[in-house]
Design a protein around this motif. Structure first.
Motif: not given
Length: 633
Positions: A343-350, A352-361, A265-272
């Motif tokens: 230094t930190v947050y941008r790497q975390m969002r990466a 998920l592919g780096g383009r995620v704007m928001r999410g739903t739980s 799943l992690a790989e798919a999120l980074r590539s998609f």
């Protein structure tokens, strides 16, 4: 009772069935990328346009007609979240058939019950193992005429079989589908007894999607671009179906990820590289723990802790500002947040592919601290609420007025009340048609147009709903104390070592908990102890250290509740819960009754051990909250 309802937005009323949008989109914007599928050799994502999807749906629909599938027939889809699921689902809707989702890991007994209870004439499965499961129960299913295996080319065979059927036949069948026709018979996962089939109409499934798109679509779509969602939740659950319909009806690029385990799943999120993430709380809990573990492995654990604390403080100040209760983050906090952003947050969002704007739980409430953390790192997670009987969504966070720790406000057109006993009642166009063949069960939950959800909650003065638990899950100890287990379990799961927690205590002298450990974090934690000595001695010391660590986690949770609600005894189980023993639902929620039954002997032993001994803990903070016991298998 108090009720809240917002005026419905301006959305076009549904005039036909859910398949119509596939055909309308192909006519209006034929080159619009609608679906994405992975190349089986290279793994690259390939976009499929609206006109291509329409043609695939039409060809498959003709094959279904040739196979004798008619309006009103029910066909089960027993497969993971994959491209073929979406195409076959819309082909069935195009000919007026009703879709019956079945989770692919369902047991033989569950499959037999659903196929028999729904009267399916066909079932599409993924592999040979699923064919064998269905085959073993065919003798008791007189209506079942077709078993299609996706991995064996069954859909292509259907397309070839229907080549001689004129396209006008499909068009004619599609046009007689009415908005109130049943589109899906979704079986509730349930925690006790056999699941019931919820009849969901085309109108009901479309209504909440169109409402969300009217008010929230801008949160998914980047400026000047197309929004995209990677679906990895099971389509056998109404939440997954809702994700599919939101993408199709909203013009969002939809990708499929069949394997939801961590690394694939992690790989798919980074590539998609999706722009929006739809998940359940456990996904966000695991993602947080992954961030923490990665930081600790690289020696940056303290940096992560400071960055996480700053993220929560920044999100809390921002929330107060948007709710009109404060001035927002101060200068020093803004400077710290900007530093960690680089230094930190941008790497975390990466991750998920780096383009995620928001999410739903969805599926169950998301903890407030976790929601604030993700908002603080630049990924606001909209915590919403819905259930199978409501065709999905009931509430959502109003854009610009989000309040973490709640599941938002009722969607426009939906009314929510909280009864005197705390049960949430819902009314609106998305409420289901009833349980198939179960009139008594339907009458038990539908009262004058109001659906009794079985969930407990409260509405604040601004109409925000908070979920406090399930009505039937409330624990009553032998002393007569009522305890809602969900908040305790949620807090326990936030500890990196704890994977799942089930609070028990019905007719017991105190509250207890069954705890499973996160395998990945446990391995990392053991490695960090650096204990010396021979194997037996080292293992004994590790067990003591682990027992103390979990005791500290329990103590921290107990510090937030009264003594009557505190966990006084707990037991660490050797394995995580899984689908094999039917301990999890398709949406990864724990089947509480199944867990209590499966681990009945462990629960008895846990309470018996408490009466035999009173343990001592070396940490003063543990002793401060009470004489809790810890018991190992």
């Amino acid at each position: 009772m108090r009720d809240f309802a917002l005026a419905p937005p301006a959305v076009s009323p549904l005039t036909g069935g859910l398949a119509d949008h596939i055909f309308e989109a192909a006519d209006q914007d034929p080159t619009l990328p609608m679906l994405a599928r992975r190349d089986p050799v290279t793994g690259a994502w390939q976009e499929v346009t609206a006109v291509e999807v329409r043609d695939q749906v039409s060809d498959l629909a003709k094959g279904l007609v040739s196979a004798g599938v008619s309006p009103g027939h029910r066909v089960a889809l027993m497969a993971r979240t994959r491209y073929e699921w979406t195409v076959l689902c819309h082909a069935l809707w195009a000919v007026g058939a009703e879709v019956v989702p079945i989770h692919p890991t369902s047991s033989r007994e569950q499959v037999a019950h659903i196929l028999r209870d729904s009267g399916c004439v066909g079932v599409a499965v993924e592999d040979e193992q699923s064919v064998m499961t269905v085959g073993s129960v065919c003798a008791s299913l007189p209506r079942l005429r077709h078993v299609w295996q996706l991995d064996a080319g069954a859909l292509q065979d259907l397309v070839e079989r229907g080549a001689s059927i004129p396209l006008t036949t499909v068009d004619s069948l599609r046009r007689i589908v009415l908005p109130d026709s049943t589109a899906v018979v979704a079986y509730t996962s349930g925690t006790g007894g056999r699941p019931l089939g919820c009849a969901l109409s085309h109108r009901g499934l479309a209504s909440n999607c169109d409402t969300l798109l009217a008010g929230w679509r801008h949160t998914v779509v980047p400026p000047g671009g197309q929004g995209s969602v990677l679906a990895f939740l099971p389509f056998s659950h109404v939440y997954g179906l809702m994700v599919q319909n939101l993408c199709i009806r909203g013009g969002l690029l939809l990708g499929h990820q069949p394997d939801p385990s961590a690394e694939p799943l992690a790989e798919a999120l980074r590539s998609f590289r999706p722009t929006y993430v739809c998940a359940v709380p456990s996904f966000f809990e695991k993602l947080y723990k992954r961030f923490l573990r990665t930081a600790q492995e690289s020696g940056r654990g303290p940096l992560f802790e400071r960055a996480a604390r700053t993220a929560r403080e920044f999100a809390l100040a921002t929330e107060r500002q948007r709710l009109g209760r404060g001035a927002g983050p101060g200068l020093e906090l803004r400077v710290q947040h900007a530093l960690y952003e680089r230094t930190v947050y941008r790497q975390m969002r990466a991750e998920l592919g780096g383009r995620v704007m928001r999410g739903t739980s969805g599926g169950s409430p998301l903890g407030r601290d976790l929601a604030l953390f993700f908002e603080g790192i630049g990924l606001y997670v909209n915590d919403g609420y819905g259930l199978t009987e409501s065709s999905g969504g009931i509430t959502a966070q109003p854009p610009g007025r989000e309040k973490s720790g709640t599941v938002g406000r009722p969607l426009p057109g939906v009314e929510v009340r909280v009864a005197e006993d705390g049960e949430i009642l819902v009314s609106g166009p998305t409420v289901f048609q009833g349980y198939v063949g179960q009139e008594a069960a339907t009458r038990a939950v539908l009262h004058g147009g109001w659906l009794a959800t079985g969930d407990l909650g409260r509405l604040d003065t601004e109409g925000y709903l908070s979920i406090t638990g399930r009505k039937k899950d409330v624990i009553v100890t032998s002393a007569g104390n009522s305890v809602a287990p969900a908040p305790l379990e949620q807090r326990l799961r936030m500890h990196p070592l704890i994977h799942e927690a089930v609070v028990v205590g019905d007719d017991r002298p105190c509250v207890g908990a069954l705890i499973t450990l996160d395998p990945e974090f446990l391995a990392f934690w053991r490695g960090g102890l650096g204990l010396q000595g021979d194997a037996p001695m080292r293992e004994d010391r590790e067990e003591i250290a682990l027992r103390d660590e979990i005791a500290r986690a329990v103590a921290a949770v107990n510090s937030t509740v009264s003594r009557a609600e505190s966990i006084r005894v707990f037991r660490i189980l050797p394995h995580t819960f899984d689908h094999v023993h039917e301990l999890l639902t398709p949406s990864l929620k724990v089947r509480r009754d199944a867990v209590v039954q499966h681990y009945a002997a462990d629960i008895d032993a846990m309470y018996e051990a408490r009466t035999r001994s009173t343990p001592t803990f070396p940490q003063a903070e543990i002793l401060a909250w009470d004489d809790a016991d810890d018991v190992f298998r």
